[in-house]
Design an enzyme around this catalytic site. Structure first.
Site: not given
Length: 361
Positions: A58, A133, A340
């Site tokens: 996020g 991420s 990703h």
């Protein structure tokens, strides 16, 4: 011609080594008051095994049971939890509004929450910290501040969150899009995803496209008091969320954006991301690369998709260079032929192999 198999070519299917398990136990952990931030957590695998703290992406994402499948359930005790305002944690933007859910929702508090969860679950020694991420960002910040609690870092899709990283994803050629929509005027993820980019850009009027993140943030900061305003805010949140969801996959989904198109998820995801991005992730400039000496003694394992357009490979390159500058080359550095998403097949295989190969604690 049937393109269905082509469209799913990069996704994990039967590559998983370990089956989907059920949680041993679940809970809600109060971590703050006024507002009463409470974290939803689940434990998978061996209750007496080596602890793994899983940090989702996020900011604003959430965990799902499938995330426990990277780990040998006979060896590891896997903790999945939703960060403040995310998933099943409370309060959320969707249920309580941004004015409540974003209070004390910042990097310092998320780091402190990891320690609160550690303590509540009786984790006393070092643990493996696994994040992708934004989860890689949070994992690195946590390790820099609490290296004594970390046995190893297993990181996917490195995100350093500098201004240039964010402009690559959210600004691109937006400023000239109304005149030359296919101009390669600036670097950006739009180059590989022009149709998805069009949908993202056209939410914002042409005169405001010189600062796409600022324009979206202004929509999110509004406090609409009628259905028209609420619909406009939801449209923007879904557009933001779907853009990231689409470009997370080397082969983007067609027709079904999944959770990224769901109203409650999109409202939380988009508004928390915009909240963090507008404040440089609540970190000093180059915080991670300037502080890597604090984690030089830790085994650090990195997996990054070569075709990642959310967090381009250069972010991993910058981290590796910083580590090498203090004599701490990564224990593993794998560049997969993937995008990703953690659910790309080669990335799943690489991360599972790393966890299988870690020395036992």
């Amino acid at each position: 011609m049937d393109f269905s198999r082509l469209q799913a070519a990069s996704k994990v299917t039967d590559e998983w080594k370990y089956p989907q398990g059920r949680p041993n136990r679940t809970g809600m952990l109060p971590v703050d008051q006024a507002p009463d931030h409470t974290l939803s957590w689940e434990e998978y695998g061996n209750p007496d095994g080596e602890p793994v703290m899983f940090l989702h992406g996020g900011p604003g994402g959430a965990c799902a049971p499938v995330m426990s499948r990277f780990f040998d359930p006979g060896r590891y005790r896997v903790i999945l939890f939703d960060q403040r305002g995310c998933g099943k944690s409370t309060p959320t933007v969707a249920s309580h509004g941004a004015a409540v859910a974003l209070v004390r929702n910042d990097t310092d508090h998320l780091v402190a929450d990891i320690n609160r969860l550690r303590d509540a679950l009786g984790i006393r020694g070092p643990m493996h910290v696994f994040g992708g991420s934004w989860g890689s960002t949070l994992a690195l910040v946590y390790a820099i501040r609490h290296p004594e609690h970390v046995a190893s870092l297993v990181l996917r899709g490195i995100f350093l969150g500098t201004r240039e990283d964010l402009l690559y994803m959210y600004q691109g050629n937006a400023a000239v899009f109304d005149r030359t929509p296919y101009a390669l005027s600036e670097p950006g993820a739009y180059v590989a995803y022009p149709d998805e980019w069009k949908a993202f850009v056209e939410v914002i009027p042409p005169e405001q496209r010189g600062d796409m993140m600022g324009a979206y943030k202004a929509i999110f900061d509004a406090r609409p008091d009628d259905d028209v305003g609420r619909r406009a805010q939801l449209r923007a949140a879904v557009a933001w969320s779907v853009w990231e969801g689409a470009i997370s996959n080397m082969v983007p989904e067609t027709g079904d954006p999944g959770k990224f198109g769901e109203a409650d998820f999109a409202l939380c995801f988009a508004q928390i991301e915009a909240h963090f991005f507008a404040r440089n992730l609540f970190l000093e400039p180059d915080y991670i690369t300037r502080n890597v000496a604090r984690i030089a003694h830790l085994p650090i394992h990195i997996v990054h998709g070569r075709f990642d357009q959310v967090c381009p490979l250069t972010q991993a390159s910058r981290l590796v260079a910083a580590l090498e500058s203090v004599g701490a080359a990564p224990a593993t550095y794998v560049r997969t032929n993937a995008g990703h998403s953690a659910m790309e097949a080669q990335t799943v295989l690489a991360l599972t192999a790393i966890m299988d190969g870690l020395p036992r604690l």
